[in-house]
Design an enzyme around this catalytic site. Sequence first.
Site, PDB file in Angstrom:
ATOM      1  N   ARG A  82       0.882  -1.172   0.000  1.00 11.32           N
ATOM      2  CA  ARG A  82       0.000   0.000   0.000  1.00 11.32           C
ATOM      3  C   ARG A  82       0.916   1.218   0.000  1.00 11.32           C
ATOM      4  NH1 ARG A  82      -5.450   1.316   1.669  1.00 11.32           N
ATOM      5  NH2 ARG A  82      -5.549   3.337   2.718  1.00 11.32           N
ATOM      6  N   HIS A 126      -6.939   1.147  -6.980  1.00 12.30           N
ATOM      7  CA  HIS A 126      -7.305   0.497  -5.712  1.00 12.30           C
ATOM      8  C   HIS A 126      -8.125  -0.755  -6.061  1.00 12.30           C
ATOM      9  CE1 HIS A 126      -7.891  -0.151  -1.606  1.00 12.30           C
ATOM     10  NE2 HIS A 126      -8.473   0.959  -1.223  1.00 12.30           N
ATOM     11  N   GLN A 170     -10.405  -2.739  -3.436  1.00 12.24           N
ATOM     12  CA  GLN A 170     -11.622  -2.008  -3.098  1.00 12.24           C
ATOM     13  C   GLN A 170     -12.676  -2.187  -4.183  1.00 12.24           C
ATOM     14  OE1 GLN A 170     -12.471   0.014  -0.223  1.00 12.24           O
ATOM     15  NE2 GLN A 170     -14.416  -0.373  -1.243  1.00 12.24           N
ATOM     16  N   ASP A 210     -16.278   9.330  -2.625  1.00 11.96           N
ATOM     17  CA  ASP A 210     -15.078   9.168  -1.801  1.00 11.96           C
ATOM     18  C   ASP A 210     -14.743  10.536  -1.229  1.00 11.96           C
ATOM     19  OD1 ASP A 210     -12.808   8.142  -0.608  1.00 11.96           O
ATOM     20  OD2 ASP A 210     -11.632   8.017  -2.456  1.00 11.96           O
ATOM     21  N   CYS A 270     -16.067   4.116   0.059  1.00 17.66           N
ATOM     22  CA  CYS A 270     -14.982   3.206   0.418  1.00 17.66           C
ATOM     23  C   CYS A 270     -14.482   3.418   1.846  1.00 17.66           C
ATOM     24  CB  CYS A 270     -13.834   3.339  -0.578  1.00 17.66           C
ATOM     25  SG  CYS A 270     -13.148   4.994  -0.686  1.00 17.66           S
ATOM     26  N   ARG A 301     -14.487  -6.320   1.786  1.00 16.77           N
ATOM     27  CA  ARG A 301     -13.043  -6.261   1.560  1.00 16.77           C
ATOM     28  C   ARG A 301     -12.384  -7.554   2.045  1.00 16.77           C
ATOM     29  NH1 ARG A 301     -10.225  -1.467   1.356  1.00 16.77           N
ATOM     30  NH2 ARG A 301      -8.442  -2.856   1.057  1.00 16.77           N
TER      31      ARG A 301
END
Length: 318
Positions: A115, A142, A145, A237, A277, A305
């Site tokens: 990450r 991502h 996600q 987001d 998210c 997730r």
Amino acid sequence: MMKSNAVLSPFKTLPLKGRDVLTWLDYTTEEVHELLSLAEQLKKDPVSKSLEGKTLGMIFEKSSTRTRVSFEAGMLQLGGHAIYMNSRDIQLGRGESIADTAKVLSSYVDAIMIRTFEHEKVAALAEHASVPVINGLCDTYHPCQALADVLTIYELKGQLAGLKVVYIGDGNNVAHSFMILCAKLGMDVAVACPEGYEPAQEVIDATVELTGHSGGSFTLTHDPVEAAAGADIVYTDVWASMGQEEETAERLQIFEPYQVNDELLAHSSSDVKFLHCLPAHRGEEVTGEVIDGVKSAVFQQAENRLHVQKAILLSVIG
């Protein structure tokens, strides 16, 4: 009956062993469907010894709640182990090359999740590692996600192809992976963002190309009402992501017309569902009434997730 002390996986493993997961552009529609199917199965039957004796190395150059806990818990539930590595605690933080880090970690662990900031760093790690590399988030994509997003959409709507899904806000890494995956799966994708904050052109081009194969469509607009019209899913987001904190005040003004609220959702379908998210800033990109209301599925989305990442881990580690 065969007698053996070996622990056999109760799950069908996909022919994806050894594959990296950097972006869904690298996967076929059929492979994505298989991963979603496996995630559904793992959600119903979460604990096994399928990855007993296997180890996931997790490199974090960006902080996380969902990514760290879901990957770590996922490995544990599959019988394996995860090692957390903060960039300040390993030699990457002191200038060791990506290539050297990749080669060394490949001799210790069975897969690497990273990450980080630059997608180039993820790609370089994958180039030099001899074990699968999973993109846990970078500034461009991502993918984990997005896979959780589409699993949630399927659970909510019972289908994927033909749905209208709308992303409202900054054309960031979350938007990129959401666009790509939804287009690949035959959905009608609409993105609404302020001028100057559109998704990257190469991602737009890839999304348009994907819709040509899947039967979906793509629309980019600066009008959130136009985008939300008839939507089955509305997604947003935060307006300032990690690394953009100094832009927060400016972004709050620019993005104010793009807030997801009851007034905006009134233009969507009667059974529209809201996704985010997380983490969320109530009163900014979404109102508390929406994210905490009956149309919200954000915590179902967050739970997923765990399940999709377990499907990825089981598939690429094998």
